[in-house]
Write an enzyme that holds these catalytic residues in place. Structure first.
Site, PDB file in Angstrom:
ATOM      1  N   THR A 222     -18.962   1.752 -12.530  1.00 23.82           N
ATOM      2  CA  THR A 222     -19.275   2.934 -13.495  1.00 23.82           C
ATOM      3  C   THR A 222     -17.882   3.633 -13.977  1.00 23.82           C
ATOM      4  OG1 THR A 222     -21.391   2.900 -12.989  1.00 23.82           O
ATOM      5  CG2 THR A 222     -20.469   4.697 -14.286  1.00 23.82           C
TER       6      THR A 222
ATOM      7  N   LYS B 135      -3.097   9.897  -3.191  1.00 20.13           N
ATOM      8  CA  LYS B 135      -2.776  10.846  -2.688  1.00 20.13           C
ATOM      9  C   LYS B 135      -1.861  11.582  -3.712  1.00 20.13           C
ATOM     10  CE  LYS B 135      -2.907   9.621   2.099  1.00 20.13           C
ATOM     11  NZ  LYS B 135      -3.604  10.596   2.612  1.00 20.13           N
TER      12      LYS B 135
ATOM     13  N   ASP C  85       0.707  -1.298  -0.171  1.00 18.95           N
ATOM     14  CA  ASP C  85      -0.090   0.178   0.072  1.00 18.95           C
ATOM     15  C   ASP C  85       1.062   1.258   0.120  1.00 18.95           C
ATOM     16  OD1 ASP C  85      -1.551   2.323   0.768  1.00 18.95           O
ATOM     17  OD2 ASP C  85      -2.741   1.245   2.104  1.00 18.95           O
TER      18      ASP C  85
END
Lengths: 505, 505
Positions: free
Chosen positions: A388, A363, A332
């Site tokens: 979507t 970020k 991460d």
């Protein structure tokens, strides 16, 4: 805003700074010419220093906050901001206060406020097209999407990872990576991509039950880790109770993140033992936890959780253990990525023999997603990993402009150098003021630096009154998260204010 | 893109349409002047009709898709799109094909491609500021944020709801609403906002266990409902196995959504009984499910799940039952919101005596979040509902521009009228071609119209060859999701193509 207006803004800021010199400005003068100082990246852009004219929030901000609070929760508000007057490393508020900003929107502004290069990108036809014609990327990608990815997001893909699933922010970047991990693991258990789902799987999935919904698999994360606050990511977040209370969570395992002792060079053996124990705990959880993990998620530096570091050896060990047990490794890099550690990706410091399986970002990228390389991480059928919007091409274009500017100005190397400079100064401060700059950490990690202070919350408030906006992390850490355009001169100013804070006590 | 370039683009499209008339264009001419036809909203903006020059994907698109597929999964790709050449209701591809688009990026384009008003908004200083100075909204909101909210997102807030939590997309809008529901319920159980968390709660929350993590509370959703694809939202999504397989889910209850019989006026008694039974099932689940729900989430029209409608009486009953049992009602207006049903919010059709507790939005809003009114839905402490970006002010500014344009052009009423016109034409088609336009639904719901076709997938492919881009939903529904600038003349063109499709079989 025209260039001319931007300049006028600057002039006003400078005038203000001159008109009302404050303590921090006066003493900053002692640092105006250090041997390693360099000129600004954008000439005549930034104010010459901070300017604190009122308490923060001042009267104008207070009125505006009261108004905002009627429709939007303001209890976590740190500083109401005037972005039109914020420039470079400096953040402004409606009362005319201008602070050096080493928090940078929780580590998410890469190149300074009102960066002229990004402004040009924002005015481009491509960007306007991206804003007003927002596509459903999975169904109707723009014809130029491959080119946008290759010249942007994928140009900086971590070594060994050449594909991307785009997302909106850190939480969904992590959650879609977790979904890919669950699908990958179940596919292996089924016997490959060509094995069809059974009726039982399809029916039970619709009922949120096993075997269709993989209730018998988990994601392993680390104590004091932070990976987001939606239901799946929050189940792996172990930062603070306030983040998790009252929210249902999955019964997933957590391992202890190494709690290293500082300074590192005085605790080499002890820290190595701590890391070995942590790795043993990971392996034990992988092999014995009642809901076995299909992936381990880890931050290169636990950021929200207190700026907790581990050595490259720990991460190499983690890669080895995960490979040994057929468990994916998700790194991460939401907060650590995009240059702040002095490498583009923090895990570049580790010298891994095999890359992570997935790396998530957000970020400073101003967009989000996860990188991967192994083609098996594409689910075996379409529409399994889908939504979507699947990200935002406008934000992807901005990241491309950010990458170009980072390369052009060589900002990763710059940050490594400025970080070393800053760290040296902080080491001197730590020695001069025992007990005030504890566990100073982040050496060799660019400007991704932190220390603990026993009166941390007061420390941060005091910093504002002296002209610097700083954030905290964990229980007692002061976390420095300057932008990539942070220079030696800003480091001087920062260190000066830090010293003033502890001297004032 | 300059206005001049936009016009040149239009001219090219028109030239292309003239150069190669296709069947659908020829027959469209029979519809050029209907009594209710009105002129375009933006003069000289749109092409005069679709133009299909190649198979779709054509040679250029095929090459580009193969290139894209090396880095980005393209198996769900519907049509590679040239957004710079798409205009108004018309979507273009790299091979020069131009289709009438009644799918609109999965119902998420409100005002047409390259809308000139939105273009102007995208070029504004405010928008550029929002793009390049992305704030952490919870910590450092822009000074003008209250004004942006009040003149935009909150200007169209559903009746009775005057506050908003902003988010990124539909999934996290729903999940943050769910989080608010869990926190609200547990706060009531504790005895109010002032009751502190216990040590046991804090410790167990960190370990993903009760009582800290509310494993004993759930969200009730409906079968065939769709609320997103992250871990919490996916636990309430019950659309198709492919959306859920292999992903861990919470053991939350699902109730049957009414399966109404069509045409409605011929099944009044039967449908009333179906809805009563559905409400009884909801009440039974609320009172007996082993993990009781703290909220019910429902779409006004189940969209992804097959365009399933219920009557206002059903929703009023749902509101009554939820209030009776102290359960929150969350109305998911991600797809139905922002005008397409002929009211700004689809639940405006229901005439509720008490508003929903929360209403979520995304898609046509181009930004996302949840509305609420009850101040108890603000968690009792800061940082309980929080993340770094908490939405995107640039997208909030776009929504404001969309709202202004909807008001200026009176597009909600317009859509109600065009929807009635279209529905009437479809009723005639359904009568003329028995078995082809089954369960025609959405009467009085603007252009939010669907019908079932036994060869639905072929139907959609065929539509493209005849110049119209249409989406499906559920197993057999053809779902119409035109933009708000869809006019009678476009309805004529659409109906003409629909007839051609079934005539060709």
């Amino acid at each position: 805003m025209s260039a001319c207006r931007a300049l006028r803004g600057n002039a006003l800021l400078r005038a203000a700074a001159v008109a009302r010199p404050i303590a921090s400005l006066e003493s900053r003068r002692t640092f105006t010419a250090t041997p390693r100082a360099m000129s600004s990246f954008y000439k005549g852009w930034e104010p010459e220093g901070p300017s604190v004219k009122t308490q923060i929030p001042g009267p104008k901000a207070q009125a505006a906050i009261a108004d905002l609070d009627t429709v939007f929760d303001t209890r976590s508000l740190n500083m109401l901001t005037d972005y039109s007057k914020s420039v470079g490393n400096y953040i402004a508020d409606p009362d005319g206060n201008v602070l050096l900003d080493v928090y940078a929107q929780i580590a998410s502004i890469p190149l300074g406020y009102n960066n002229p290069t990004l402004r040009a990108a924002a005015r481009s036809n491509e960007m306007i097209n991206g804003i007003i014609n927002r596509p459903a990327l999975g169904n109707f990608p723009p014809a130029e999407w491959a080119e946008v990815l290759k010249s942007g997001i994928l140009k900086v893909a971590p070594k060994g990872l050449n594909q991307v699933f785009t997302a909106m922010a850190g939480s969904d970047a992590n959650e879609t990576a977790y979904k890919a991990a669950f699908m990958w693991r179940r596919q292996r258990e089924r016997g490959g991509a060509s094995v069809e789902f059974t009726e039982e799987e399809m029916n039970s999935a619709m009922n949120n039950q096993s075997p269709g919904a993989s209730q018998n698999l988990s994601i392993l994360s680390f104590k004091t880790g932070f990976h987001g606050r939606l239901f799946g990511s929050l189940s792996t977040t172990r930062s603070k109770p306030i983040h998790k209370l009252d929210i249902p969570a999955f019964d997933w395992p957590q391992a202890t993140f190494p709690q290293l002792k500082y300074p590192l060079d005085q605790h080499v053996e002890e820290n190595a033992a701590i890391e070995r124990a942590a790795l043993e705990e990971v392996e034990k959880l992988i092999t014995t936890y009642h809901i076995p993990p299909c992936a381990v998620v880890v931050e290169p530096i636990q950021s929200e959780g207190g700026d907790n570091h581990a050595t490259p050896a720990f991460f190499r060990g983690l890669r080895e253990i995960t490979r040994k047990h057929g468990v994916l490794l998700i790194v991460d890099e939401v907060q650590t990525g995009v240059g702040a550690t002095g490498r583009f990706w923090a895990h570049d410091h580790w010298d891994l023999p095999h890359p992570p399986d997935m790396v998530t970002f957000s970020k400073k990228a101003q967009t989000a997603g996860y990188y991967f390389g192994n083609p098996e991480l594409r689910p075996n059928k379409p529409y399994r990993q889908f939504n979507t919007w699947m990200g935002d091409p406008a934000r992807a274009l901005l990241f491309r402009a950010i990458i170009d500017e980072i390369e052009k100005l060589d900002l990763v190397k710059h940050t490594a150098r400025v970080g070393d400079y800053l760290f040296g100064k902080l080491e001197a401060l730590a020695e001069k003021y025992p007990g005030q700059f504890n566990n100073l950490r982040g050496k060799g990690q660019g400007t991704f630096i932190a220390f603990d202070n026993p009166r941390r919350d007061e420390f941060l408030v005091k910093a504002k009154t002296l002209g610097v906006n700083i954030g905290g992390s964990g229980q007692s850490a002061v976390r420095l998260r300057p932008m990539l355009i942070f220079e030696e001169k800003h480091a001087d100013l920062l260190v000066d204010v830090l010293e003033k804070i502890v001297k004032s006590w």
